[in-house]
Design a protein around this motif. Structure first.
Motif, PDB file in Angstrom:
ATOM      1  N   CYS A   1      52.178 101.146 -30.165  1.00 28.02           N
ATOM      2  CA  CYS A   1      51.115 100.648 -29.278  1.00 28.02           C
ATOM      3  C   CYS A   1      51.714 100.203 -27.943  1.00 28.02           C
ATOM      4  O   CYS A   1      52.659  99.419 -27.906  1.00 28.02           O
ATOM      5  CB  CYS A   1      50.388  99.487 -29.941  1.00 28.02           C
ATOM      6  SG  CYS A   1      49.150  98.728 -28.853  1.00 28.02           S
TER       7      CYS A   1
ATOM      8  N   GLY B   1      49.720  98.904 -25.487  1.00 33.55           N
ATOM      9  CA  GLY B   1      48.859  97.873 -24.901  1.00 33.55           C
ATOM     10  C   GLY B   1      47.994  98.373 -23.761  1.00 33.55           C
ATOM     11  O   GLY B   1      47.649  97.611 -22.859  1.00 33.55           O
TER      12      GLY B   1
ATOM     13  N   HIS C   1      44.850  99.346 -23.844  1.00 31.43           N
ATOM     14  CA  HIS C   1      43.452  98.929 -24.012  1.00 31.43           C
ATOM     15  C   HIS C   1      42.473 100.104 -24.104  1.00 31.43           C
ATOM     16  O   HIS C   1      41.268  99.893 -24.061  1.00 31.43           O
ATOM     17  CB  HIS C   1      43.005  97.970 -22.898  1.00 31.43           C
ATOM     18  CG  HIS C   1      43.673  96.631 -22.966  1.00 31.43           C
ATOM     19  ND1 HIS C   1      42.985  95.445 -23.150  1.00 31.43           N
ATOM     20  CD2 HIS C   1      44.960  96.288 -22.877  1.00 31.43           C
ATOM     21  CE1 HIS C   1      43.842  94.443 -23.166  1.00 31.43           C
ATOM     22  NE2 HIS C   1      45.044  94.929 -22.994  1.00 31.43           N
TER      23      HIS C   1
ATOM     24  N   HIS D   1      46.299  91.763 -27.779  1.00 30.90           N
ATOM     25  CA  HIS D   1      47.103  90.622 -27.329  1.00 30.90           C
ATOM     26  C   HIS D   1      48.541  91.082 -27.125  1.00 30.90           C
ATOM     27  O   HIS D   1      49.046  91.895 -27.898  1.00 30.90           O
ATOM     28  CB  HIS D   1      47.070  89.500 -28.366  1.00 30.90           C
ATOM     29  CG  HIS D   1      45.682  89.082 -28.712  1.00 30.90           C
ATOM     30  ND1 HIS D   1      44.935  88.223 -27.930  1.00 30.90           N
ATOM     31  CD2 HIS D   1      44.880  89.439 -29.749  1.00 30.90           C
ATOM     32  CE1 HIS D   1      43.746  88.062 -28.474  1.00 30.90           C
ATOM     33  NE2 HIS D   1      43.682  88.779 -29.576  1.00 30.90           N
ATOM     34  N   THR D   2      49.177  90.535 -26.121  1.00 30.99           N
ATOM     35  CA  THR D   2      50.548  90.947 -25.816  1.00 30.99           C
ATOM     36  C   THR D   2      51.467  89.740 -25.895  1.00 30.99           C
ATOM     37  O   THR D   2      51.173  88.681 -25.326  1.00 30.99           O
ATOM     38  CB  THR D   2      50.594  91.595 -24.421  1.00 30.99           C
ATOM     39  OG1 THR D   2      49.768  92.768 -24.447  1.00 30.99           O
ATOM     40  CG2 THR D   2      52.001  92.001 -24.050  1.00 30.99           C
TER      41      THR D   2
ATOM     42  N   GLU E   1      55.732  88.279 -26.131  1.00 29.80           N
ATOM     43  CA  GLU E   1      57.174  88.505 -26.059  1.00 29.80           C
ATOM     44  C   GLU E   1      57.747  88.031 -27.395  1.00 29.80           C
ATOM     45  O   GLU E   1      57.472  86.917 -27.832  1.00 29.80           O
ATOM     46  CB  GLU E   1      57.803  87.688 -24.924  1.00 29.80           C
ATOM     47  CG  GLU E   1      57.399  88.168 -23.532  1.00 29.80           C
ATOM     48  CD  GLU E   1      57.826  89.601 -23.258  1.00 29.80           C
ATOM     49  OE1 GLU E   1      58.971  89.937 -23.583  1.00 29.80           O
ATOM     50  OE2 GLU E   1      57.004  90.379 -22.754  1.00 29.80           O
TER      51      GLU E   1
ATOM     52  N   THR F   1      58.526  93.431 -25.991  1.00 27.59           N
ATOM     53  CA  THR F   1      57.109  93.131 -25.824  1.00 27.59           C
ATOM     54  C   THR F   1      56.354  93.794 -26.962  1.00 27.59           C
ATOM     55  O   THR F   1      56.550  94.990 -27.215  1.00 27.59           O
ATOM     56  CB  THR F   1      56.605  93.680 -24.477  1.00 27.59           C
ATOM     57  OG1 THR F   1      57.425  93.130 -23.442  1.00 27.59           O
ATOM     58  CG2 THR F   1      55.167  93.313 -24.224  1.00 27.59           C
TER      59      THR F   1
ATOM     60  N   HIS G   1      52.593  94.594 -28.460  1.00 31.08           N
ATOM     61  CA  HIS G   1      51.151  94.633 -28.209  1.00 31.08           C
ATOM     62  C   HIS G   1      50.452  94.629 -29.560  1.00 31.08           C
ATOM     63  O   HIS G   1      50.762  95.471 -30.417  1.00 31.08           O
ATOM     64  CB  HIS G   1      50.782  95.880 -27.405  1.00 31.08           C
ATOM     65  CG  HIS G   1      51.571  96.004 -26.142  1.00 31.08           C
ATOM     66  ND1 HIS G   1      51.323  95.213 -25.044  1.00 31.08           N
ATOM     67  CD2 HIS G   1      52.630  96.788 -25.823  1.00 31.08           C
ATOM     68  CE1 HIS G   1      52.180  95.523 -24.088  1.00 31.08           C
ATOM     69  NE2 HIS G   1      52.987  96.463 -24.530  1.00 31.08           N
TER      70      HIS G   1
END
Ligand code: SF4
Ligand code: SF4
Length: 264
Positions: free
Chosen positions: A22, A24, A26, A71-72, A74, A83, A85
């Motif tokens: 993923c 991220g 959207h 949601h992302t 660290e 990172t 996601h």
């Protein structure tokens, strides 16, 4: 109180989401909104969609109904930092309190495939289900005064007017990275079950006892060496390993070609 089905089949339709893949973007959330705005649970409201204000016309600023949210985070430290996601939507739990707390029977779990749905005609908007869901997967539609949530695109996956390959949830069909998979997690021979077994897929917060059907595949360990990602060895390293011309004169393949070129 609403009962869970006593005669459930072994079928457990759900999603497998690969956190390693993923990115991220959207796209899944947007296509979910697009499909469901025109589909089963339509419309999904957006209010003051572009507002930065905290308070507007007596209402909060931007808000809306999204079945799927990303949601992302660290995660990790140093070389292991990355990172992650994390897409979040209803997990279609096997023993969900969101169903059993519902006082009207609006929230229910389908016996035939395990999908958890809300009957908007019965929902009184008391929000008890959203308090009961530990995953934050319930979405209250303030405009209609009812609760909504991910339907696993139940109106799409059984739609015989669509090509068979298109009968998958909108989030799955739109994911450009191929991070989302859909299938029967109650069948150990299904592609999704095999994927979960191969990659050590896990359920979220098993300690809650809700037995989510959806699974997440963990990010793979970070690969730091060139060999880890199958990159060709550097030519400088080859020169060390194959120092003399005579050592390469019978070489084949790439090494042979390299030897011929360099010998001209
Ligand atoms: S994720 Fe939340 S809303 Fe979905 S079935 Fe489980 S408890 Fe209910
Ligand atoms: S908000 Fe609707 S679906 Fe949720 S518990 Fe109340 S009546 Fe049931």
């Amino acid at each position: 109180m609403t009962s869970l089905p006593a005669t459930a089949t072994s079928k457990k339709l759900g999603l497998v989401i690969d956190l390693d893949i993923c990115v991220g973007c959207h796209a899944c959330a947007v296509n979910c909104k697009e499909w469901n705005t025109g589909g089963h649970s339509a419309p999904l409201t957006d209010w003051n969609a572009y507002s930065a204000d905290e308070e507007e016309d007596g209402d909060e600023g931007a808000w809306g109904v999204w079945f799927n949210r990303i949601h992302t985070f660290e995660a990790g430290e140093g070389e292991d930092a990355r990172t992650v996601h994390f897409p979040r939507s209803c997990l279609h739990c096997e023993t969900p309190d969101c169903v059993t707390v519902c006082p009207t029977g609006a929230s229910y779990k389908r016996a035939e495939d395990g999908i958890v749905l809300v009957n908007a005609d019965l929902c009184i908007g008391c929000k008890l289900c959203s308090w009961a869901c530990p995953y934050g997967a319930r979405e209250y539609d303030k405009t209609e005064g009812v609760m909504k949530k991910c339907t696993l695109c139940v109106d799409k996956i059984y739609n015989e007017n669509l090509e068979e390959r298109d009968r998958v949830p909108a989030c799955v069909s739109t994911c450009p990275a191929g991070a989302r998979h859909y299938g029967d997690l109650g069948d150990p021979g299904s592609d999704v079950s095999k994927l979960v077994a191969e990659r050590g897929g896990y359920e979220l917060m098993p300690e809650m006892g809700y037995k989510p059907v959806n699974r997440y595949l963990p990010p793979r360990p970070r690969r730091t060496e060139a060999a880890d990602i199958g990159a060709p060895e550097r030519l400088a390293d080859l020169a060390v390993k194959v120092p003399a011309a005579e050592a390469t004169e019978n070489a084949k393949g790439v090494l042979g070609w390299l030897d011929q070129m360099l010998s001209r």
